[in-house]
Motif scaffolding. Structure first.
Motif, PDB file in Angstrom:
ATOM      1  N   GLU A  97      60.986  28.401  45.933  1.00 47.63           N
ATOM      2  CA  GLU A  97      60.857  28.104  47.353  1.00 47.63           C
ATOM      3  C   GLU A  97      59.809  29.001  48.005  1.00 47.63           C
ATOM      4  N   GLU A  98      59.841  30.291  47.633  1.00 48.72           N
ATOM      5  CA  GLU A  98      58.856  31.217  48.183  1.00 48.72           C
ATOM      6  C   GLU A  98      57.449  30.881  47.690  1.00 48.72           C
ATOM      7  N   VAL A  99      57.354  30.485  46.414  1.00 52.86           N
ATOM      8  CA  VAL A  99      56.053  30.104  45.863  1.00 52.86           C
ATOM      9  C   VAL A  99      55.510  28.883  46.596  1.00 52.86           C
ATOM     10  N   ALA A 100      56.392  27.911  46.865  1.00 48.80           N
ATOM     11  CA  ALA A 100      55.962  26.719  47.592  1.00 48.80           C
ATOM     12  C   ALA A 100      55.496  27.086  49.000  1.00 48.80           C
TER      13      ALA A 100
ATOM     14  N   HIS B 177      68.102  32.316  41.251  1.00 45.04           N
ATOM     15  CA  HIS B 177      66.940  33.162  41.471  1.00 45.04           C
ATOM     16  C   HIS B 177      65.635  32.372  41.301  1.00 45.04           C
ATOM     17  N   VAL B 178      65.619  31.511  40.289  1.00 42.51           N
ATOM     18  CA  VAL B 178      64.415  30.698  40.074  1.00 42.51           C
ATOM     19  C   VAL B 178      64.174  29.776  41.255  1.00 42.51           C
TER      20      VAL B 178
ATOM     21  N   GLU C 144      73.653  30.259  35.708  1.00 42.16           N
ATOM     22  CA  GLU C 144      73.787  29.842  37.104  1.00 42.16           C
ATOM     23  C   GLU C 144      73.058  30.807  38.041  1.00 42.16           C
ATOM     24  N   VAL C 145      73.235  32.107  37.811  1.00 43.76           N
ATOM     25  CA  VAL C 145      72.546  33.109  38.641  1.00 43.76           C
ATOM     26  C   VAL C 145      71.033  33.017  38.453  1.00 43.76           C
ATOM     27  N   TYR C 146      70.649  32.794  37.179  1.00 43.50           N
ATOM     28  CA  TYR C 146      69.221  32.660  36.874  1.00 43.50           C
ATOM     29  C   TYR C 146      68.616  31.471  37.619  1.00 43.50           C
TER      30      TYR C 146
END
Length: 321
Positions: free
Chosen positions: A126-129, A120-121, A115-117
């Motif tokens: 979102e930042e990559v987009a 983070h992904v 869930e934490v992973y």
């Protein structure tokens, strides 16, 4: 070999290139395809979305493969078991034995590692987009600049063509002026040449009669010869003197201008006065101009510089209403 990123296709040879690579080539090297050498600009490149989809699928397969390999290596250093728990209090990944029996994480808050992973992904994606959107905006701005560059170059070329056409027209008009001047000079030369040839012929005839005629014949012809001489002298030399053709051509680049000297006497005395000194007026195209000079300067430059102004003292008369 690097992966194909943001693929672009050359419309001439259908070769694929990374957009960043081809953009760097076209902007920093030359405006032609690196494969077929055809003329090429950024706005002519074809965006290949299918190549991006294929590349993304390959990246996904490689990511899943790397993830599987990473899961095998993602084990606890103490219990050598797979990491499945995330300690929210310590901000570390642990196995279930560390969470239950280790004692180090007693009364801590735990969350499933997957869930934490996933969180983070999701944040990273979102930042990559956002970065991709920023990249596309920058690419669009680069394309706008490229179009601007092309527009500037085109405007400059058009202005150069206009200047060349204007210069060619000026040269044509100068040739016309030259032709008119040469026609006038050739007419003067022809008139003088005809008179010169007539005198040379007459002198030869007179010399021949002086040497080869008898005394009685010369005496009989003397009156006729004197009449010929009188006819020649009757035409004054001033009639052969013509005004020289001026070696001046009207310039359309530097317009015609008048000039006259302006001399200031007793300059040292004039410097101690604050009054301006005026030149004689000059009439140019119905306008009266004169120089207004402050020998010791005017305003903030007084005492350091000579101030010179061009003053319109009289303009064109106003039209009656």
């Amino acid at each position: 070999m690097e992966k194909l990123r943001d693929a672009r296709l050359c419309p001439h040879c259908s070769k694929l290139c990374c957009f960043m690579c081809i953009r760097r080539w076209l902007t920093e090297q030359r405006s032609q395809c690196p494969h077929c050498r055809a003329s090429l600009h950024l706005h002519e490149l074809v965006n290949c979305r299918w190549a991006a989809e294929v590349t993304q699928q390959l990246d996904t397969l490689q990511l899943n493969s790397n993830k599987s390999d990473g899961d095998d290596n993602d084990v606890c250093d103490v219990h050598r078991e797979k990491l499945t728990v995330y300690c929210w209090s310590c901000r570390v990944c642990i196995c279930h034995q560390c969470a239950l029996w280790g004692g180090t994480h007693t009364n801590h808050t735990f969350k499933p590692l997957d869930e934490v992973y996933d969180q983070h992904v999701s944040s990273v994606k979102e930042e990559v987009a956002a970065l991709r959107r920023r990249l596309m905006e920058l690419i669009s701005l680069v394309q706008d600049v490229e179009k601007n560059v092309e527009g500037v170059r085109t405007a400059k070329d058009e202005r150069v063509r206009g200047i060349r056409n204007a210069v060619e027209l000026m040269i044509t008009r100068l040739d016309s002026q030259m032709k008119n001047k040469l026609l006038t000079l050739m007419g003067q030369k022809q008139s003088l040449t005809q008179e010169t040839e007539f005198l040379e012929s007459m002198l030869q005839d007179v010399e021949h009669q002086l040497h080869f005629t008898t005394k009685s014949e010369l005496i009989n012809k003397s009156a006729a010869l004197m009449q010929v001489f009188n006819n020649v002298h009757r035409k004054p030399m001033a009639s052969f003197v013509t005004a020289p053709v001026p070696a001046v051509f009207n310039s359309e680049i530097i317009p015609h201008f008048d000039s006259s000297p302006f001399v200031m006497n007793n300059f040292t005395v004039l410097r101690h006065k604050a009054d301006p000194v005026y030149s004689h007026p000059m009439l140019v195209h119905g306008l009266m101009w004169r120089l207004k000079v402050y020998p010791d300067g005017n305003g903030v430059v007084r005492g350091n510089y000579l101030s010179v102004f061009l003053e319109l003292s009289a303009g064109l008369p106003e039209t009656s209403k």
